[in-house]
Scaffold this motif. Structure first.
Motif, PDB file in Angstrom:
ATOM      1  N   MET A  15      24.936 -23.724  44.709  1.00  0.00           N
ATOM      2  CA  MET A  15      25.063 -22.891  44.596  1.00  0.00           C
ATOM      3  C   MET A  15      24.895 -22.305  46.575  1.00  0.00           C
ATOM      4  O   MET A  15      25.072 -21.312  46.988  1.00  0.00           O
ATOM      5  CB  MET A  15      24.167 -22.073  43.762  1.00  0.00           C
ATOM      6  N   LYS A  44      33.635 -17.578  43.503  1.00  0.00           N
ATOM      7  CA  LYS A  44      34.019 -19.508  43.908  1.00  0.00           C
ATOM      8  C   LYS A  44      35.283 -18.601  44.815  1.00  0.00           C
ATOM      9  O   LYS A  44      35.608 -19.447  46.083  1.00  0.00           O
ATOM     10  CB  LYS A  44      34.659 -20.215  42.859  1.00  0.00           C
ATOM     11  N   ASP A  67      28.247 -21.811  34.455  1.00  0.00           N
ATOM     12  CA  ASP A  67      28.325 -21.018  33.876  1.00  0.00           C
ATOM     13  C   ASP A  67      28.691 -20.222  33.079  1.00  0.00           C
ATOM     14  O   ASP A  67      27.837 -18.968  33.156  1.00  0.00           O
ATOM     15  CB  ASP A  67      29.838 -21.061  35.706  1.00  0.00           C
ATOM     16  N   TYR A 102      20.639 -15.708  39.510  1.00  0.00           N
ATOM     17  CA  TYR A 102      22.142 -16.478  39.028  1.00  0.00           C
ATOM     18  C   TYR A 102      21.910 -17.959  37.790  1.00  0.00           C
ATOM     19  O   TYR A 102      21.849 -18.182  36.958  1.00  0.00           O
ATOM     20  CB  TYR A 102      22.698 -16.525  39.752  1.00  0.00           C
ATOM     21  N   MET A 139      27.728 -26.791  37.669  1.00  0.00           N
ATOM     22  CA  MET A 139      27.228 -25.230  38.315  1.00  0.00           C
ATOM     23  C   MET A 139      28.629 -24.774  37.568  1.00  0.00           C
ATOM     24  O   MET A 139      29.217 -23.961  36.992  1.00  0.00           O
ATOM     25  CB  MET A 139      27.747 -24.174  39.300  1.00  0.00           C
ATOM     26  N   ASP A 140      29.954 -25.957  37.526  1.00  0.00           N
ATOM     27  CA  ASP A 140      31.061 -25.073  36.712  1.00  0.00           C
ATOM     28  C   ASP A 140      31.465 -25.843  35.217  1.00  0.00           C
ATOM     29  O   ASP A 140      32.165 -25.017  34.108  1.00  0.00           O
ATOM     30  CB  ASP A 140      31.754 -26.225  37.400  1.00  0.00           C
ATOM     31  N   MET A 198      32.064 -26.506  43.115  1.00  0.00           N
ATOM     32  CA  MET A 198      31.204 -26.670  43.293  1.00  0.00           C
ATOM     33  C   MET A 198      31.196 -27.488  43.900  1.00  0.00           C
ATOM     34  O   MET A 198      30.043 -27.252  45.188  1.00  0.00           O
ATOM     35  CB  MET A 198      29.723 -25.612  42.835  1.00  0.00           C
ATOM     36  N   GLU A 242      31.436 -16.803  38.199  1.00  0.00           N
ATOM     37  CA  GLU A 242      31.472 -17.261  38.503  1.00  0.00           C
ATOM     38  C   GLU A 242      33.268 -18.451  39.699  1.00  0.00           C
ATOM     39  O   GLU A 242      32.793 -17.922  40.674  1.00  0.00           O
ATOM     40  CB  GLU A 242      30.963 -19.337  38.637  1.00  0.00           C
TER      41      GLU A 242
END
Length: 432
Positions: A208, A388, A411, A279, A407-408, A396, A384
């Motif tokens: 992030m 993006k 999320d 987050y 993070m994908d 990410m 997310e």
């Protein structure tokens, strides 16, 4: 007193010496060879500049002595031809040399005809079809495996993506690996599961922070990662109140750390740092709260993960098979209402059966649990995607083949674990 001239003269050296030096006694005329290459005698070689008379310039209408110099040559100046020799009637080009032409210097060469070069021995060249360019690849960058492609050596085959935009075999393999990394410590050694959660939170914070730098913000990475790990530990050992306290400490520590970089962009950097702290580590801390439940913490985590996986799988299958109406085209064009219905249905049915088997909860409560977790997971995915799209990134990072960044994958889980924690606290009361 002037000295005698060593070259044979008896004249004194000085200002009274004549301008023209006398001829030297050597070489003798009968010894020195003469010919077209040495047209001057020995005396002429050592004579002064006045000894060799300069030929007078001829008129342009006089006949030329050079056989290759036509009459009336306006470029014939002072009887010196274009090769620097005097026009005295002798051809210095040498025997067998073809004439030269200033206007057409290649006129003496024989023409090359197409019939003289046989081409039947060469194989025909076939033009390969122009490959389609990937719209997501920036212009000017070549496609992988296209440079050395030919008729005998075709281009390197690239793995084709599915309709959802993923490399399906790689996505399945990475998903199974992540599942094993979570479930094995979850059922055999819970402190190792806590380390897995802390490591995942640290990687998510790094992704992030790396992504928001594209917008010009530079959140401090060290206090964010340290605060994220602290929040996971506080949630594990002290409960939800300590998790909230850890969030406050993380934000304050990040603000103090950022003061050392000066006032430039302070508000922007602190806002980005606060967003990341809430987050990633704060929402992820609810996974530690689920696992910290006595006696059945591992089962609560398992029920939550199964609901999320069923939601993702059902939405993928329904979206690929029946997806026609986009759900949020400006945020995620590939999500459809048909896929959302498949997500909710799969999560509801699976959670109803799973909660009834694991916690002896009525099926309709289990179905409600599945619907709520599925909605939260879809909202997390859309959230997310909006981040993006605002930052102008597709993934990410590229840590996980077929998935993008960690993070994908987190999320949807990050939004699902707080929802699951609250609902399971109501449907399955805590023991002890």
């Amino acid at each position: 007193m002037s000295h005698p001239d060593p070259y044979g003269g008896t004249e004194p050296r000085g200002w009274d010496r004549p301008e023209r030096p006398p001829a030297l006694p050597w070489p003798e005329r009968d010894v020195e060879p003469t010919g077209p290459w040495n047209r001057q005698s020995g005396a002429d070689l050592y004579a002064g500049p006045q000894a060799r008379p300069r030929p007078t310039a001829r008129r342009y209408d006089e006949p030329a002595l050079d056989p290759y110099d036509g009459p009336g040559d306006p470029y014939d100046r002072h009887d010196v031809d274009r090769y620097g020799a005097y026009d005295d009637g002798y051809d210095r080009r040498g025997p067998g040399r073809p004439p030269y032409d200033d206007d057409m210097p290649t006129s003496s060469l024989p023409p090359v005809r197409d019939d003289d070069v046989p081409t039947s021995q060469f194989p025909p060249v076939r033009e390969a079809a122009e490959p389609e360019r990937d719209p997501q690849r920036p212009p000017g960058r070549r496609q992988p495996g296209r440079r050395r492609a030919s008729a005998d050596r075709p281009a390197t085959g690239q793995p084709t993506a599915s309709r959802a935009g993923r490399n399906l075999p790689a996505a399945i393999g990475v998903g199974l690996g992540l599942g094993a990394l979570i479930l094995i410590p979850l059922f055999f050694y819970l402190p190792a599961f806590l380390a897995v959660v802390a490591g995942a939170i640290g990687v998510g914070i790094w992704e992030m922070a790396r992504a928001v730098r594209r917008s010009g913000a530079h959140p401090p990475l060290v206090p964010l990662i340290a605060g994220g790990v602290l929040m996971i530990g506080l949630a594990w050992y002290a409960g939800p109140d300590a998790l909230s306290l850890g969030l406050l400490v993380t934000v304050l520590g990040t603000m103090i750390w950022r003061l050392g970089d000066g006032p430039g962009g302070f508000q922007r950097d602190l806002t980005a740092a606060t967003l990341i702290a809430v987050y990633v580590p704060f929402l992820g801390g609810f996974a530690a709260l689920l696992a910290a439940a006595p006696d059945d913490g591992h089962l609560r985590v398992l029920a939550t993960l199964v609901a999320v996986v069923l939601s993702d799988t059902g939405g993928y299958a329904a979206g690929v098979s029946f997806g026609k109406h986009p759900m949020a085209p400006s945020i995620s064009p590939k999500k459809s209402w048909e896929g959302f219905a498949g997500s909710v249905s799969a999560a509801a049915v699976g959670s109803a059966v799973l909660l009834w088997l694991l916690f002896d909860v009525a099926p309709w409560w289990g179905a409600l649990f599945g619907v709520a977790v599925s909605v939260a997971a879809v909202l997390g995915d859309l959230g997310e995607s909006m981040i993006k799209r605002d930052l102008g990134v597709k993934d990410m990072s590229n840590l996980l083949p077929g998935h993008g960044g960690l993070m994908d994958r987190l999320d949807s889980i990050l939004f699902a674990v707080p929802t699951a924690y609250l609902l399971l606290a109501v449907f399955v009361p805590l023991v002890g």
